[in-house]
Motif scaffolding. Structure first.
Motif, mmCIF file in Angstrom:
data_model
loop_
_atom_site.group_PDB
_atom_site.id
_atom_site.type_symbol
_atom_site.label_atom_id
_atom_site.label_comp_id
_atom_site.label_asym_id
_atom_site.label_seq_id
_atom_site.Cartn_x
_atom_site.Cartn_y
_atom_site.Cartn_z
ATOM 1 N N SER A 43 68.149 54.545 -51.660
ATOM 2 C CA SER A 43 67.883 54.413 -50.234
ATOM 3 C C SER A 43 69.107 53.944 -49.459
ATOM 4 N N ASN A 44 69.003 54.087 -48.117
ATOM 5 C CA ASN A 44 70.072 53.604 -47.240
ATOM 6 C C ASN A 44 70.258 52.091 -47.379
ATOM 7 N N PHE A 45 69.157 51.372 -47.620
ATOM 8 C CA PHE A 45 69.258 49.926 -47.791
ATOM 9 C C PHE A 45 70.123 49.582 -49.000
ATOM 10 N N ILE A 46 69.922 50.305 -50.094
ATOM 11 C CA ILE A 46 70.721 50.069 -51.298
ATOM 12 C C ILE A 46 72.184 50.407 -51.024
ATOM 13 N N VAL A 47 72.403 51.497 -50.286
ATOM 14 C CA VAL A 47 73.775 51.870 -49.919
ATOM 15 C C VAL A 47 74.455 50.716 -49.184
ATOM 16 N N GLY A 48 73.784 50.208 -48.145
ATOM 17 C CA GLY A 48 74.364 49.125 -47.362
ATOM 18 C C GLY A 48 74.563 47.859 -48.170
ATOM 19 N N ALA A 49 73.591 47.549 -49.033
ATOM 20 C CA ALA A 49 73.681 46.328 -49.837
ATOM 21 C C ALA A 49 74.854 46.391 -50.811
ATOM 22 N N VAL A 50 75.027 47.530 -51.477
ATOM 23 C CA VAL A 50 76.112 47.657 -52.446
ATOM 24 C C VAL A 50 77.470 47.636 -51.749
ATOM 25 N N ILE A 51 77.580 48.338 -50.628
ATOM 26 C CA ILE A 51 78.847 48.353 -49.896
ATOM 27 C C ILE A 51 79.168 46.949 -49.377
ATOM 28 N N GLY A 52 78.163 46.254 -48.859
ATOM 29 C CA GLY A 52 78.384 44.928 -48.289
ATOM 30 C C GLY A 52 78.687 43.854 -49.309
ATOM 31 N N LEU A 53 78.347 44.101 -50.569
ATOM 32 C CA LEU A 53 78.589 43.104 -51.617
ATOM 33 C C LEU A 53 80.058 42.720 -51.716
ATOM 34 N N GLN A 54 80.953 43.676 -51.504
ATOM 35 C CA GLN A 54 82.373 43.367 -51.631
ATOM 36 C C GLN A 54 82.802 42.342 -50.585
ATOM 37 N N SER A 55 82.329 42.511 -49.352
ATOM 38 C CA SER A 55 82.697 41.573 -48.292
ATOM 39 C C SER A 55 82.168 40.171 -48.585
ATOM 40 N N PHE A 56 80.940 40.085 -49.082
ATOM 41 C CA PHE A 56 80.382 38.780 -49.411
ATOM 42 C C PHE A 56 81.125 38.140 -50.582
#
Length: 385
Positions: A43-56
């Motif tokens: 899902s798009n949510f998983i896409v955003g979560a995985v991409i955002g993990l690097q910033s966190f």
């Protein structure tokens, strides 16, 4: 002590190293969303979560990277970060080979993003502190300015290059190239001298350093919201207004951002970080308001251009002020704390702007950006009192 006139000899290898590091980051931003969405069918949510993990991961590693830089040396911090980046590339490669096993692939990608984010924090905190130490504190603004150029250029070039390579040779090739670029980043700086480390100094804890540079950090965080608004919502604004290809907006922002840094890299050191930051914030506010009130595509593009000009020198200008708050032996910790404000701002600005767009419209997002830059000015005026 390395003389300040050695800037042209000592700093280009660090700039090239940073450019290679951010090429790897741009490449993952270009290809991972499509891989997760299309190949793994998530899902798009998983896409955003995985991409955002690097910033966190980058944000949470700031304290550690600052400590390593100050206690083990900037060169060691930088090279440890690059080593972790090579490891993240190997994990990316493994994930691509497990594309038929969705669970295994996504777990590997999550691990890779965490390692990649941690490596970014170590490598860049080390590079900034190393560059300032080699060039001299008098050229700290110039060092930060050119590092910023390398960072944004790497992301801008890396994403489309990765998409082309994926279509021509497959995604695994891109991940192999990430490992090779990381190795090249290490080679660029291998011959540069290390900086001395003073282990006898009583070091302040990270939270106290955050307090010392909080004025500059908060001003940076407020100013970064305008950038976040453009990166998150300018494409949707252009679509909503039927203004055509939104890539022109990104190009306008990026072109004037880099041009300003190239032409005026010496300004923070020459005129002082406080004055340059105030002028830059006024320009950024003007750009945000132009987008907010824009009746046409050309006015919106002018707003993006002015935002790029205004935002360009804020990080180095406020960074010059921040590192003067601490002794040189604590410079890495100060830079890590300062950058953490930027990370946190980008993490929070997108969701906040999304709520505003949902309640009002896309152009209202840029009033939020303008008001945020005004708060940055208020923060600096409060400091001046």
């Amino acid at each position: 002590m390395v003389q300040t006139n050695n800037f042209t000899k000592m700093i280009p290898p660090i700039i090239l190293s940073v450019f290679a590091i951010y090429l790897t980051i741009g490449m993952t931003l270009g290809i991972l969303p499509g891989f997760i969405k299309t190949n793994l069918n998530l899902s798009n949510f998983i896409v955003g979560a995985v991409i955002g993990l690097q910033s966190f991961a980058t944000l949470f590693a700031r304290a550690y990277s600052g400590k390593i830089t100050d206690t083990k040396g900037a060169k060691n911090s930088n090279h440890l970060g690059i080593l972790l980046m090579i490891i993240s590339g190997i994990i990316y490669i493994t994930a691509s080979l497990f594309a038929d096993n969705v669970l295994a692939a996504i777990i590997l990608l999550i691990i890779a993003r965490i390692v990649h984010g941690t490596s970014e924090s170590l490598a860049i905190t080390g590079a900034l502190s190393w560059g300032i130490g080699l060039a001299g504190i008098q050229q700290s603004g110039k060092v930060m300015t050119w590092n910023g150029i390398a960072m944004y250029a790497g992301i801008a070039i890396g994403a489309p290059a990765a998409l082309w390579l994926k279509s021509a040779y497959g995604i695994t090739t891109v991940f192999i190239l990430i490992c090779l670029l990381s190795a090249a980043s290490w080679l660029f700086t291998i011959k540069l001298p290390s900086l001395p480390v003073d282990l006898s100094l009583m070091r302040s804890p990270f939270y106290k350093v955050v307090g010392l540079i909080s004025q500059q950090g908060l001003a940076l965080a407020f100013s970064a919201i305008g950038f976040a608004c453009i990166s998150s919502f300018i494409a949707l604004l252009f679509l909503d207004k039927n203004w055509g290809n939104p890539s022109l907006a990104f190009m306008a922002f990026g072109f004037f951002y880099i041009l300003t840094r190239v032409l005026f890299s010496s300004f923070p050191d020459k005129f002082g970080g406080y004055k340059v930051a105030l002028v830059s914030l006024v320009i950024e506010i003007t750009g945000q308001l132009l987008i907010g009130f824009a009746p046409s595509k050309l006015i919106a593009l002018a707003g993006c251009s002015l935002t790029g000009i205004g935002f360009s020198l804020i990080f180095p200008s406020l960074g010059v002020l921040a590192i003067k708050k601490v002794v040189p032996q604590m410079r890495g910790t100060a830079l890590g704390a300062y950058a953490a404000f930027f990370d946190l701002s980008l993490a929070l600005a997108g969701p906040a702007a999304g709520l505003i767009a949902g309640f009002y419209n896309y152009q209202s997002v840029y009033f939020f950006g303008g008001i945020s830059s005004l708060l940055a000015i208020a923060t600096l005026f409060y400091k001046k009192q």
